[in-house]
Enzyme design. Structure first.
Site, PDB file in Angstrom:
ATOM      1  CG  ASN A  16      -0.265  -0.009   2.541  1.00 42.63           C
ATOM      2  OD1 ASN A  16       0.901   0.346   2.653  1.00 42.63           O
ATOM      3  ND2 ASN A  16      -0.985  -0.415   3.579  1.00 42.63           N
ATOM      4  CG  ASP A 205      -6.172  -8.502   1.348  1.00 42.60           C
ATOM      5  OD1 ASP A 205      -6.415  -8.703   2.547  1.00 42.60           O
ATOM      6  OD2 ASP A 205      -5.341  -7.663   0.943  1.00 42.60           O
TER       7      ASP A 205
END
Length: 330
Positions: A16, A205
């Protein structure tokens, strides 16, 4: 017993915006290792060539975060075989190549069934493995029976749908719920033309992460995944809809239910069908990667209250099991 190890460095595309590796990336690596070792084993003693297809993933805990630049060591071992299925246990170790430190980040148990290359509806008989003791074989058989029963129970209650909500209030289920639509292409699929389980788990996810981030507005990471059940195969050319909604929040964690539905572009008459279900648990982190408090979930109606109570029961059950495991002598 058969074993396998995969090694890969974590790159920016795996993480991320703050550098934490996506839980879906790790799940995908776990499934790749399981698929390779399962397929190899199932082709050792049979004339019919086959590919191991993912049927179920047991609860998976993310013990420590992994970061860009870390090296992931994924070790897989076949620990049980029934007549038509294979149990694979996978351990993921994170190595910081600058400091040399290593940590176990994940342990997972996956179940595969071998599908014939010539006839995808035919399940090949699995070659047996040798166990180190009768006790080990018996405990493995108990795991097999337990997962088989739970998979059947899950299949009976998987007709639920996630409906859009217009202009929802913050911290409600409708405010954070999210969906993702993805066309299954050749690069997503096995040799048989069905999607890799790891591809599906990575998309699940991602959706769960969006739900968690919308609820908290902070950096979030995957903490654990309850059993992932693969109810039906997803073919190349299908459009899948991956939907997620918040079901439960505790002080430091949040549970997101994720549902995957498939709709064939080629065989439209078959209609949309439910293919995968799971519950993901996320935590919120500050800039020092310390857990933050989770905003309480605002509930609306009996259905949301019922899902919240079910999530609370799962949370307390998993917490009790975790504490019991800590007290058990090593």
């Amino acid at each position: 017993m058969a074993s396998l190890q995969l090694i890969r460095i974590m790159r920016p595309d795996d993480a991320n915006i703050v550098g934490n590796v996506h839980g879906g990336t790790i799940l995908k690596m776990i499934e790749e290792a399981g698929c390779i070792i399962g397929t190899r084993h199932c082709n050792t003693q049979t004339k019919d060539r086959c590919v191991a297809a993912l049927a179920r993933v047991e609860r998976t805990d993310f013990l420590y975060p992994m970061f860009i630049g870390d090296v992931a060591h994924v070790s897989a071992e076949i620990t049980y075989t029934s007549k038509r299925s294979v149990e694979v246990q996978v351990t993921v170790l994170s190595e910081n190549i600058v400091t040399g430190s290593k940590k176990v980040t994940n342990k997972a148990t996956l179940w595969y069934v071998p599908l014939c290359l010539q006839n995808v509806d035919k399940i090949i008989e699995v070659p047996p493995i040798q166990y180190s003791s009768a006790e080990q074989e018996e405990s493995s058989k108990k795991r097999y029976e337990a997962q088989k029963q739970e998979r059947l129970e899950t299949k009976e209650r998987n007709s639920d749908v996630i409906t859009p909500v217009s202009l929802p209030e913050p911290y409600t289920v409708g405010f954070s719920q999210s969906s993702l639509i993805h066309l299954i292409g050749p690069s997503d699929c096995t040799l048989l033309g069905f999607v890799h389980g790891g591809v599906t788990m990575k998309l699940m996810d991602e959706v769960a992460g969006i739900v968690a981030a919308r609820h908290c507005k902070t950096n979030i990471v995957t903490a654990s995944v309850d059993a992932i059940n693969f109810h039906r195969k997803i073919k190349k050319g299908c459009v899948i809809t991956v939907s997620g909604r918040m079901t439960f929040t505790s002080n430091k964690s949040m549970e997101i239910e994720v549902l995957v539905d498939a709709d064939s572009l080629v065989e439209a008459e078959k209609g949309k069908y439910r293919c995968v279900t799971a519950f993901f648990t996320y935590i919120s982190l500050d800039k020092d990667n310390k857990p933050l408090a989770i905003p309480p979930l605002k509930l609306d109606g009996e259905e949301e209250q019922e899902r919240f109570e079910e999530g609370k029961a799962r949370y307390l059950q998993n917490k009790a099991k975790r504490l019991a495991d800590q007290d058990r002598p090593q």
